[in-house]
Design a protein around this motif. Structure first.
Motif, PDB file in Angstrom:
ATOM      1  N   CYS A  83      57.904 -44.719 126.205  1.00  0.00           N
ATOM      2  CA  CYS A  83      57.137 -43.499 125.952  1.00  0.00           C
ATOM      3  C   CYS A  83      57.843 -42.627 124.928  1.00  0.00           C
ATOM      4  CB  CYS A  83      56.885 -42.723 127.246  1.00  0.00           C
ATOM      5  SG  CYS A  83      58.317 -41.884 127.906  1.00  0.00           S
ATOM      6  N   GLY A  84      57.071 -41.755 124.290  1.00  0.00           N
ATOM      7  CA  GLY A  84      57.631 -40.762 123.380  1.00  0.00           C
ATOM      8  C   GLY A  84      58.118 -41.312 122.057  1.00  0.00           C
ATOM      9  N   LEU A  85      57.444 -42.327 121.525  1.00  0.00           N
ATOM     10  CA  LEU A  85      57.872 -42.885 120.250  1.00  0.00           C
ATOM     11  C   LEU A  85      57.628 -41.883 119.116  1.00  0.00           C
ATOM     12  CD1 LEU A  85      57.679 -45.408 122.090  1.00  0.00           C
ATOM     13  CD2 LEU A  85      56.872 -46.682 120.102  1.00  0.00           C
ATOM     14  N   THR A  86      58.657 -41.564 118.361  1.00  0.00           N
ATOM     15  CA  THR A  86      58.503 -40.674 117.208  1.00  0.00           C
ATOM     16  C   THR A  86      57.952 -41.478 116.031  1.00  0.00           C
ATOM     17  OG1 THR A  86      60.766 -41.078 116.472  1.00  0.00           O
ATOM     18  CG2 THR A  86      60.440 -39.248 117.989  1.00  0.00           C
ATOM     19  N   GLY A  87      57.593 -40.782 114.961  1.00  0.00           N
ATOM     20  CA  GLY A  87      56.887 -41.407 113.844  1.00  0.00           C
ATOM     21  C   GLY A  87      57.537 -42.660 113.295  1.00  0.00           C
ATOM     22  N   ASN A  88      58.810 -42.569 112.966  1.00  0.00           N
ATOM     23  CA  ASN A  88      59.480 -43.724 112.364  1.00  0.00           C
ATOM     24  C   ASN A  88      59.658 -44.874 113.356  1.00  0.00           C
ATOM     25  OD1 ASN A  88      59.803 -42.767 109.736  1.00  0.00           O
ATOM     26  ND2 ASN A  88      61.660 -41.622 110.282  1.00  0.00           N
ATOM     27  N   VAL A  89      59.871 -44.519 114.611  1.00  0.00           N
ATOM     28  CA  VAL A  89      60.044 -45.549 115.640  1.00  0.00           C
ATOM     29  C   VAL A  89      58.715 -46.272 115.879  1.00  0.00           C
ATOM     30  CG1 VAL A  89      60.592 -45.925 118.082  1.00  0.00           C
ATOM     31  CG2 VAL A  89      61.949 -44.305 116.713  1.00  0.00           C
ATOM     32  N   ASP A  90      57.665 -45.494 115.961  1.00  0.00           N
ATOM     33  CA  ASP A  90      56.327 -46.057 116.149  1.00  0.00           C
ATOM     34  C   ASP A  90      55.984 -47.008 114.998  1.00  0.00           C
ATOM     35  OD1 ASP A  90      53.660 -46.071 117.435  1.00  0.00           O
ATOM     36  OD2 ASP A  90      53.058 -45.124 115.559  1.00  0.00           O
ATOM     37  N   LYS A  91      56.383 -46.641 113.791  1.00  0.00           N
ATOM     38  CA  LYS A  91      56.083 -47.470 112.620  1.00  0.00           C
ATOM     39  C   LYS A  91      56.719 -48.851 112.740  1.00  0.00           C
ATOM     40  CE  LYS A  91      57.627 -46.273 108.406  1.00  0.00           C
ATOM     41  NZ  LYS A  91      57.606 -45.450 107.197  1.00  0.00           N
ATOM     42  N   VAL A  92      57.959 -48.908 113.220  1.00  0.00           N
ATOM     43  CA  VAL A  92      58.636 -50.199 113.365  1.00  0.00           C
ATOM     44  C   VAL A  92      57.906 -51.072 114.392  1.00  0.00           C
ATOM     45  CG1 VAL A  92      60.789 -51.335 114.038  1.00  0.00           C
ATOM     46  CG2 VAL A  92      60.863 -49.265 112.651  1.00  0.00           C
ATOM     47  N   PRO A 123      58.572 -37.177 103.989  1.00  0.00           N
ATOM     48  CA  PRO A 123      59.314 -37.642 105.173  1.00  0.00           C
ATOM     49  C   PRO A 123      58.968 -39.084 105.547  1.00  0.00           C
ATOM     50  CG  PRO A 123      58.487 -35.426 105.534  1.00  0.00           C
ATOM     51  CD  PRO A 123      57.898 -35.892 104.228  1.00  0.00           C
ATOM     52  N   ASP A 124      57.709 -39.453 105.356  1.00  0.00           N
ATOM     53  CA  ASP A 124      57.300 -40.822 105.672  1.00  0.00           C
ATOM     54  C   ASP A 124      57.969 -41.816 104.724  1.00  0.00           C
ATOM     55  OD1 ASP A 124      55.640 -42.608 107.253  1.00  0.00           O
ATOM     56  OD2 ASP A 124      54.574 -42.977 105.378  1.00  0.00           O
ATOM     57  N   GLU A 125      58.003 -41.463 103.440  1.00  0.00           N
ATOM     58  CA  GLU A 125      58.680 -42.329 102.464  1.00  0.00           C
ATOM     59  C   GLU A 125      60.171 -42.424 102.782  1.00  0.00           C
ATOM     60  OE1 GLU A 125      55.811 -41.517  98.549  1.00  0.00           O
ATOM     61  OE2 GLU A 125      57.554 -40.250  98.892  1.00  0.00           O
ATOM     62  N   ALA A 126      60.748 -41.303 103.190  1.00  0.00           N
ATOM     63  CA  ALA A 126      62.169 -41.309 103.535  1.00  0.00           C
ATOM     64  C   ALA A 126      62.425 -42.234 104.722  1.00  0.00           C
ATOM     65  CB  ALA A 126      62.647 -39.881 103.836  1.00  0.00           C
ATOM     66  N   GLY A 127      61.516 -42.224 105.689  1.00  0.00           N
ATOM     67  CA  GLY A 127      61.661 -43.112 106.841  1.00  0.00           C
ATOM     68  C   GLY A 127      61.611 -44.577 106.431  1.00  0.00           C
ATOM     69  N   THR A 128      60.702 -44.890 105.501  1.00  0.00           N
ATOM     70  CA  THR A 128      60.593 -46.262 105.011  1.00  0.00           C
ATOM     71  C   THR A 128      61.846 -46.666 104.250  1.00  0.00           C
ATOM     72  OG1 THR A 128      58.199 -46.036 104.841  1.00  0.00           O
ATOM     73  CG2 THR A 128      59.201 -47.813 103.583  1.00  0.00           C
ATOM     74  N   LEU A 129      62.319 -45.765 103.392  1.00  0.00           N
ATOM     75  CA  LEU A 129      63.536 -46.062 102.634  1.00  0.00           C
ATOM     76  C   LEU A 129      64.704 -46.325 103.573  1.00  0.00           C
ATOM     77  CD1 LEU A 129      65.228 -46.187 100.030  1.00  0.00           C
ATOM     78  CD2 LEU A 129      65.532 -43.704 100.222  1.00  0.00           C
TER      79      LEU A 129
END
Lengths: 114, 166
Positions: free
Chosen positions: A78-87, B51-57
């Protein structure tokens, strides 16, 4: 590696109090998860809301924990943040985990089975 | 959009044509050094990407650099990684070099096949790293130069005009 766990009826909630779950701490994460999940609970909910960055090593560690709990215990997230969810989405691993938007939702979904 | 003429109109504002942003760093091949290098690289480019691009990088770089630590230098903790990045109008050009063992060509051979992702149903604990690199980076290229690995790739970015909330 900061992990702490709380027991709710039938559920064990594990909070990861780290901004990163990456190659540098993946092994320690697996070891500590093994320790905190010693106490019995059919559902283990991993609260990932503090984690801002997850790489493939961190993802692999979460998968390893799920496999170590199976078949009798389920690991939910639970609670996945944006970058974690993306992976999770890019690797399609979101299809093999039960993922709740936040901890409250995870706990409430448990009540249905209580 | 871009004014390349000379001698007419007001002088371009200093922020109209941002200078190229360059990052260059050599660091020891350890997971902890990778962390601090990522932090430094992200800090350098944070203001010229979303911020999204930074996350991808950060994800691409983490996968590339940790692969070098774990496989090229076989987790010995001995060795140096060199990372160079340049921001241009279309994105970021990145190159990474190390003096470890050669990169297996299978890592790059599936560049054109984005479906080469590990099967989720098999509950894989690894193999995601190169999938993510191939999926997120473009213009991925590799060469072995003597005893050195050279890897280059690009990350396309939205044009860095008007980024008011920088």
């Amino acid at each position: 590696m900061n992990l702490f766990s709380e027991a709710y009826d039938g559920m064990l909630v594990v909070h990861v109090d780290e901004p990163r779950l990456d190659a540098a701490i993946a092994i320690r994460f697996k070891e500590q998860m093994r320790e905190v999940t010693v106490q019995p609970a059919p559902r283990v909910i991993l609260d990932m809301s503090k984690i801002e960055f997850l790489d493939s090593s961190g993802l692999g560690a979460v998968v390893a924990v799920m496999k170590s709990l199976a078949p009798h215990r389920q690991l939910e997230l639970c609670g996945l943040t944006g970058n974690v969810d993306k992976v999770f989405r890019l690797t399609r691993m979101d299809t093999v985990f039960r993922i709740h938007p936040d901890l409250d939702t995870a706990l409430n979904s448990g009540r249905k089975y209580a | 959009m871009r004014d390349t003429s000379t001698g007419e109109g007001p002088a371009p504002r200093p922020d109209a044509a941002p200078p190229p942003r360059i990052f260059h760093l050599s660091f020891p091949a350890s997971a902890i050094s990778v962390r601090s290098s990522l932090r430094a690289a992200l800090a350098r480019f944070a203001r010229v990407m979303t911020p999204d691009e930074a996350g991808t990088l950060e994800l691409i770089l983490a996968e590339v650099l940790n692969n070098i630590v774990e496989h090229s230098y076989r987790d010995t903790g001995v060795g140096t990684i060199t990372l160079s990045m340049v921001r241009d109008t279309q994105g970021l050009s990145c190159s990474v070099s190390d003096d470890g063992v050669p990169l297996p060509m299978t890592c790059l051979s599936q560049t054109d096949n984005k479906d080469s992702r590990p099967s989720p149903e098999s509950l894989p604990e690894g193999g995601f790293g190169w999938f993510l690199i191939r999926d997120l980076a473009t213009n991925l290229g590799y060469t072995r130069d003597g005893n050195r690995n050279l890897l280059a790739f690009r990350l396309p970015l939205a044009p860095m005009l008007v980024r008011a909330a920088g």
